[in-house]
Design a protein around this motif. Structure first.
Motif, PDB file in Angstrom:
ATOM      1  N   PRO A 102       0.822  -1.216   0.000  1.00  0.00           N
ATOM      2  CA  PRO A 102       0.000   0.000   0.000  1.00  0.00           C
ATOM      3  C   PRO A 102       0.858   1.269   0.000  1.00  0.00           C
ATOM      4  O   PRO A 102       0.364   2.351  -0.253  1.00  0.00           O
ATOM      5  N   GLN A 103       2.154   1.100   0.265  1.00  0.00           N
ATOM      6  CA  GLN A 103       3.044   2.270   0.299  1.00  0.00           C
ATOM      7  C   GLN A 103       3.717   2.524  -1.047  1.00  0.00           C
ATOM      8  O   GLN A 103       4.532   3.425  -1.177  1.00  0.00           O
ATOM      9  N   GLY A 104       3.379   1.687  -2.056  1.00  0.00           N
ATOM     10  CA  GLY A 104       4.032   1.828  -3.355  1.00  0.00           C
ATOM     11  C   GLY A 104       3.385   2.881  -4.228  1.00  0.00           C
ATOM     12  O   GLY A 104       2.411   3.533  -3.849  1.00  0.00           O
ATOM     13  N   CYS A 107       4.284 -10.894  -2.459  1.00  0.00           N
ATOM     14  CA  CYS A 107       3.051 -10.602  -1.718  1.00  0.00           C
ATOM     15  C   CYS A 107       3.327 -10.673  -0.216  1.00  0.00           C
ATOM     16  O   CYS A 107       3.762 -11.718   0.280  1.00  0.00           O
ATOM     17  N   GLY A 108       3.050  -9.596   0.472  1.00  0.00           N
ATOM     18  CA  GLY A 108       3.204  -9.596   1.921  1.00  0.00           C
ATOM     19  C   GLY A 108       1.942 -10.086   2.614  1.00  0.00           C
ATOM     20  O   GLY A 108       0.880 -10.217   2.000  1.00  0.00           O
ATOM     21  N   ARG A 109       2.091 -10.384   3.886  1.00  0.00           N
ATOM     22  CA  ARG A 109       0.956 -10.699   4.787  1.00  0.00           C
ATOM     23  C   ARG A 109       1.280 -10.043   6.124  1.00  0.00           C
ATOM     24  O   ARG A 109       2.339  -9.459   6.301  1.00  0.00           O
ATOM     25  N   GLU A 119       7.914  -0.778  -5.566  1.00  0.00           N
ATOM     26  CA  GLU A 119       6.717  -1.152  -4.808  1.00  0.00           C
ATOM     27  C   GLU A 119       5.504  -0.603  -5.545  1.00  0.00           C
ATOM     28  O   GLU A 119       5.520   0.535  -6.003  1.00  0.00           O
ATOM     29  N   ILE A 120       4.469  -1.417  -5.636  1.00  0.00           N
ATOM     30  CA  ILE A 120       3.248  -0.981  -6.334  1.00  0.00           C
ATOM     31  C   ILE A 120       2.034  -1.210  -5.454  1.00  0.00           C
ATOM     32  O   ILE A 120       1.863  -2.281  -4.855  1.00  0.00           O
ATOM     33  N   SER A 121       1.215  -0.164  -5.396  1.00  0.00           N
ATOM     34  CA  SER A 121      -0.039  -0.238  -4.646  1.00  0.00           C
ATOM     35  C   SER A 121      -1.193  -0.298  -5.630  1.00  0.00           C
ATOM     36  O   SER A 121      -1.129   0.324  -6.695  1.00  0.00           O
TER      37      SER A 121
HETATM   38  N1  SAM Z   1       1.412  -2.506   7.663  1.00  0.00           N
HETATM   39  C1  SAM Z   1       1.321  -2.284   6.244  1.00  0.00           C
HETATM   40  C2  SAM Z   1       1.119  -0.806   5.990  1.00  0.00           C
HETATM   41  O1  SAM Z   1       0.298  -0.203   6.672  1.00  0.00           O
HETATM   42  O2  SAM Z   1       1.718  -0.275   5.048  1.00  0.00           O
HETATM   43  C3  SAM Z   1       0.150  -3.035   5.646  1.00  0.00           C
HETATM   44  C4  SAM Z   1       0.351  -4.501   5.619  1.00  0.00           C
HETATM   45  S1  SAM Z   1      -0.966  -5.333   4.817  1.00  0.00           S
HETATM   46  C5  SAM Z   1      -2.007  -5.742   6.143  1.00  0.00           C
HETATM   47  C6  SAM Z   1      -0.283  -6.876   4.353  1.00  0.00           C
HETATM   48  C7  SAM Z   1       0.176  -6.970   2.916  1.00  0.00           C
HETATM   49  O3  SAM Z   1      -0.903  -6.757   2.038  1.00  0.00           O
HETATM   50  C8  SAM Z   1       1.234  -5.980   2.491  1.00  0.00           C
HETATM   51  O4  SAM Z   1       2.524  -6.398   2.850  1.00  0.00           O
HETATM   52  C9  SAM Z   1       1.052  -5.950   0.988  1.00  0.00           C
HETATM   53  O5  SAM Z   1       1.762  -6.998   0.363  1.00  0.00           O
HETATM   54  C10 SAM Z   1      -0.437  -6.210   0.819  1.00  0.00           C
HETATM   55  N2  SAM Z   1      -1.232  -4.999   0.547  1.00  0.00           N
HETATM   56  C11 SAM Z   1      -2.093  -4.396   1.393  1.00  0.00           C
HETATM   57  N3  SAM Z   1      -2.672  -3.331   0.822  1.00  0.00           N
HETATM   58  C12 SAM Z   1      -2.194  -3.256  -0.423  1.00  0.00           C
HETATM   59  C13 SAM Z   1      -2.410  -2.360  -1.508  1.00  0.00           C
HETATM   60  N4  SAM Z   1      -3.241  -1.322  -1.406  1.00  0.00           N
HETATM   61  N5  SAM Z   1      -1.745  -2.570  -2.671  1.00  0.00           N
HETATM   62  C14 SAM Z   1      -0.882  -3.597  -2.804  1.00  0.00           C
HETATM   63  N6  SAM Z   1      -0.630  -4.491  -1.795  1.00  0.00           N
HETATM   64  C15 SAM Z   1      -1.275  -4.325  -0.629  1.00  0.00           C
END
Ligand code: SAM
Length: 265
Positions: free
Chosen positions: A89-91, A112-114, A130-132
């Motif tokens: 989400p930070q991308g 893919c993160g979790r 990084e891509i959001s």
């Molecule tokens: N703590 C992180 C933050 O606030 O930036 C969020 C972590 S999220 C619960 C878990 C994973 O979901 C992330 O590592 C990412 O891979 C994915 N993810 C969540 N939102 C996303 C988005 N808008 N775009 C792309 N990936 C996303």
């Protein structure tokens, strides 16, 4: 093109890629999608892939080493340069220009993160970008990876049948697509704009362009910001605005070439 997805749930992405245009691109050999699970690269009886964050706080963080080995396994599974993309989400927010750029890569690894995400040191060492997919937080990167794969698959040469051609799609030339209609001509929900039944291709093209410009101005004015419209486009947009202040029929009729002068761009 080859895409490797590094994920704790690789089957999830494989399922998303099994249907429609993406499935067909895979069948036609235009795209191959492979999953690598960091858990298969974790050590110990529990095959642990996460741990508590330093500094305290809620949630867990994905460990460096299982992810790093998974990325390495994906990297060495085929030849050629690979771009490693962390779904985050930070991308940078995904748009069609980015999709086009990624679609031209020979290989991608989508990470893919979790949980709370991945250890920052891994991001710094292994991730190219990084891509959001939008300003909201998903519980994992898999849906985001599926979105990227779908958008990329459409752009692979030969993936779309004629009827699905991407040429007129929204964002292809920086505008939203025009509205579409199909049978029946008359319906209790309304009639198809007459112009589309006229068989006059030039008029239809002008009407569609006018609708694209008008919709973009109404719904996504940000897309027109800083864009210099040609005289013909500016005239069509004026016509659209004038027509939409009067009756819907006028909108359908407002397709005569405007006295616009020569096109500039
Ligand atoms: N703590 C992180 C933050 O606030 O930036 C969020 C972590 S999220 C619960 C878990 C994973 O979901 C992330 O590592 C990412 O891979 C994915 N993810 C969540 N939102 C996303 C988005 N808008 N775009 C792309 N990936 C996303």
């Amino acid at each position: 093109m080859r895409i490797d997805v590094v994920s704790l749930f690789p089957e999830f992405v494989a399922q998303c890629a099994a249907f429609g245009v993406v499935g067909r691109a895979v069948e036609r050999g235009l795209l191959s999608i492979h999953g690598t699970n960091p858990r298969d690269h974790a050590e110990g009886n529990y095959r642990r892939v996460d741990d508590r964050p330093f500094g305290g706080g809620p949630g867990m963080v994905m460990l460096i080493d299982p992810l790093r080995r998974a990325i390495e396994a994906a990297r060495s599974a085929a030849e050629g340069p690979v771009r490693v993309v962390y779904m985050s989400p930070q991308g940078r927010r995904l748009d069609q220009e980015t999709v086009r750029r990624l679609a031209a890569e020979p290989r991608l690894i989508l990470l893919c993160g979790r949980y709370e995400g991945i250890d920052e040191r891994l991001t710094r060492a292994e991730v190219d970008e990084e891509i959001s997919i939008g300003d909201y937080v998903l519980s994992g990167g898999e849906l985001a990876a599926a979105v990227v794969i779908d958008a990329i698959a459409r752009l692979q040469d030969g993936a779309l049948n004629d009827a699905e051609s991407a040429v007129q799609d929204s964002f292809e030339d920086g505008l939203l697509d025009c509205p579409h209609f199909t049978r029946p001509v008359e319906h209790e929900l309304g009639a198809v704009p007459e112009i589309l039944l006229s068989g006059d291709h030039a008029k239809i093209a002008r009407w569609r362009r006018m609708q694209s410009l008008g919709r973009t101005a109404e719904r996504r004015p940000d897309l027109l910001k800083g864009r210099e419209l040609s005289k013909a486009d500016a005239a069509l947009l004026r016509q659209y605005r004038e027509a939409s202040m009067s009756t819907p029929e006028t909108v359908a009729d407002a397709t005569e070439p405007a006295a616009a002068g020569p096109e500039t761009g």
